[in-house]
Design an enzyme around this catalytic site. Sequence first.
Site, PDB file in Angstrom:
ATOM      1  N   LYS A   1      -2.689  -2.933   4.594  1.00  0.00           N
ATOM      2  CA  LYS A   1      -2.529  -2.074   3.414  1.00  0.00           C
ATOM      3  C   LYS A   1      -1.539  -2.701   2.428  1.00  0.00           C
ATOM      4  O   LYS A   1      -1.813  -2.773   1.222  1.00  0.00           O
ATOM      5  CB  LYS A   1      -2.026  -0.684   3.849  1.00  0.00           C
ATOM      6  CG  LYS A   1      -3.102   0.157   4.534  1.00  0.00           C
ATOM      7  CD  LYS A   1      -2.551   1.416   5.182  1.00  0.00           C
ATOM      8  CE  LYS A   1      -3.664   2.134   5.957  1.00  0.00           C
ATOM      9  NZ  LYS A   1      -3.215   3.275   6.760  1.00  0.00           N
TER      10      LYS A   1
ATOM     11  N   GLN B   1       1.808   7.080   8.883  1.00  0.00           N
ATOM     12  CA  GLN B   1       0.785   6.394   9.674  1.00  0.00           C
ATOM     13  C   GLN B   1       0.609   7.077  11.036  1.00  0.00           C
ATOM     14  O   GLN B   1       1.587   7.375  11.727  1.00  0.00           O
ATOM     15  CB  GLN B   1       1.187   4.917   9.858  1.00  0.00           C
ATOM     16  CG  GLN B   1       0.142   4.054  10.528  1.00  0.00           C
ATOM     17  CD  GLN B   1      -1.105   3.801   9.681  1.00  0.00           C
ATOM     18  OE1 GLN B   1      -1.062   3.804   8.458  1.00  0.00           O
ATOM     19  NE2 GLN B   1      -2.229   3.588  10.335  1.00  0.00           N
TER      20      GLN B   1
ATOM     21  N   ASP C   1      -3.363  10.121   1.591  1.00  0.00           N
ATOM     22  CA  ASP C   1      -4.291  10.085   2.731  1.00  0.00           C
ATOM     23  C   ASP C   1      -5.338  11.190   2.597  1.00  0.00           C
ATOM     24  O   ASP C   1      -6.375  11.148   3.261  1.00  0.00           O
ATOM     25  CB  ASP C   1      -3.524  10.336   4.035  1.00  0.00           C
ATOM     26  CG  ASP C   1      -3.342   9.081   4.873  1.00  0.00           C
ATOM     27  OD1 ASP C   1      -4.167   8.168   4.754  1.00  0.00           O
ATOM     28  OD2 ASP C   1      -2.367   9.051   5.649  1.00  0.00           O
TER      29      ASP C   1
HETATM   30  N1  GUN Z   1      -4.397   5.893  11.402  1.00  0.00           N
HETATM   31  C1  GUN Z   1      -5.646   5.387  11.377  1.00  0.00           C
HETATM   32  N2  GUN Z   1      -6.209   5.549  10.153  1.00  0.00           N
HETATM   33  C2  GUN Z   1      -5.275   6.152   9.398  1.00  0.00           C
HETATM   34  C3  GUN Z   1      -5.259   6.559   8.038  1.00  0.00           C
HETATM   35  O1  GUN Z   1      -6.227   6.424   7.278  1.00  0.00           O
HETATM   36  N3  GUN Z   1      -4.103   7.150   7.620  1.00  0.00           N
HETATM   37  C4  GUN Z   1      -3.023   7.325   8.436  1.00  0.00           C
HETATM   38  N4  GUN Z   1      -1.938   7.918   7.935  1.00  0.00           N
HETATM   39  N5  GUN Z   1      -3.024   6.961   9.702  1.00  0.00           N
HETATM   40  C5  GUN Z   1      -4.138   6.365  10.171  1.00  0.00           C
END
Ligand code: GUN
Length: 282
Positions: A48, A92, A117
């Site tokens: 990311k 996350q 998100d």
């Molecule tokens: N863990 C796996 N995919 C995601 C996501 O898209 N956002 C977050 N915050 N955690 C994740």
Amino acid sequence: MSPTLLLGAPVADALLRSLKPDIEELNPKLVVVQVGEDPASTSYIQQKLKSCDRVGLRHEHRHLDEKTPLPELMQKIEELNHDRDVTGFIVQLPLPKHLQLYVPDIIKAIDPMKDIDGFGAYNLGKMFLSSEFEHLPPATPAGVIELLKSYKIEIEGKHVVVVGRSNIVGKPLAIMLVNRGATVTICHSRTKHLAELTRQADILVAAVGSPKMITKDMVKKGAVVIDIGVSRVNGKLCGDVDFEAVAEIVSAITPVPGGVGPMTVASLIRNCVVAKRRQAVR
Ligand code: GUN
């Protein structure tokens, strides 16, 4: 005939390129909160932040100790909610064990305008209205929609079978597909006669996290297959679909890695830009 490979990287690159002028104009900032050392999370976060760098999006990685107590995490969220320089942030997942029970409370604490998100009730709820209200959709479902659009795969009138009912992928993706005129069946671990249902799919989406669970006999000839599952098997990334066998009979399929993954990252960055625009008119 070999199927069309639905590659995420070129579509994600094009989406990121299209966001660059907005990023230059608006100068948003994305923050990732990580608690603990889950290795898969660390790898996702690196992807990311690398994409943020590529498009010149300001970012910050707030890495908290594995043992961070709930009140301390909640306080960090409150700080981010009030920090006017922070456009959007994510916590996350998965979180360490002692926090897992509180994930709904943690998500609820995030300001809906900064919830890039799209996991909170406000943003998920708006998606129920129509596609016009999908302002901050969860990144993976939004990435799948964008991928289908880019490869000109029609959604309207299609029977889409989604295997997996998670709050962050299966359920919101099903809603987004219904918003676009699909007939959607959601299957999950309690579904009876799974193969009978998956064989009816014009578009089959696998979002379970169970390596190679979708076998060739579960897929209709000529179907489009979207594999969202990512597992590590003997050190190698593996999807939910038995790719080699299924690819023999379908018209299009996403590889793992290289399919939906890059789309998720690009969609998150798009959400950050959308959040900044919406905050500007607040
Ligand atoms: N863990 C796996 N995919 C995601 C996501 O898209 N956002 C977050 N915050 N955690 C994740």
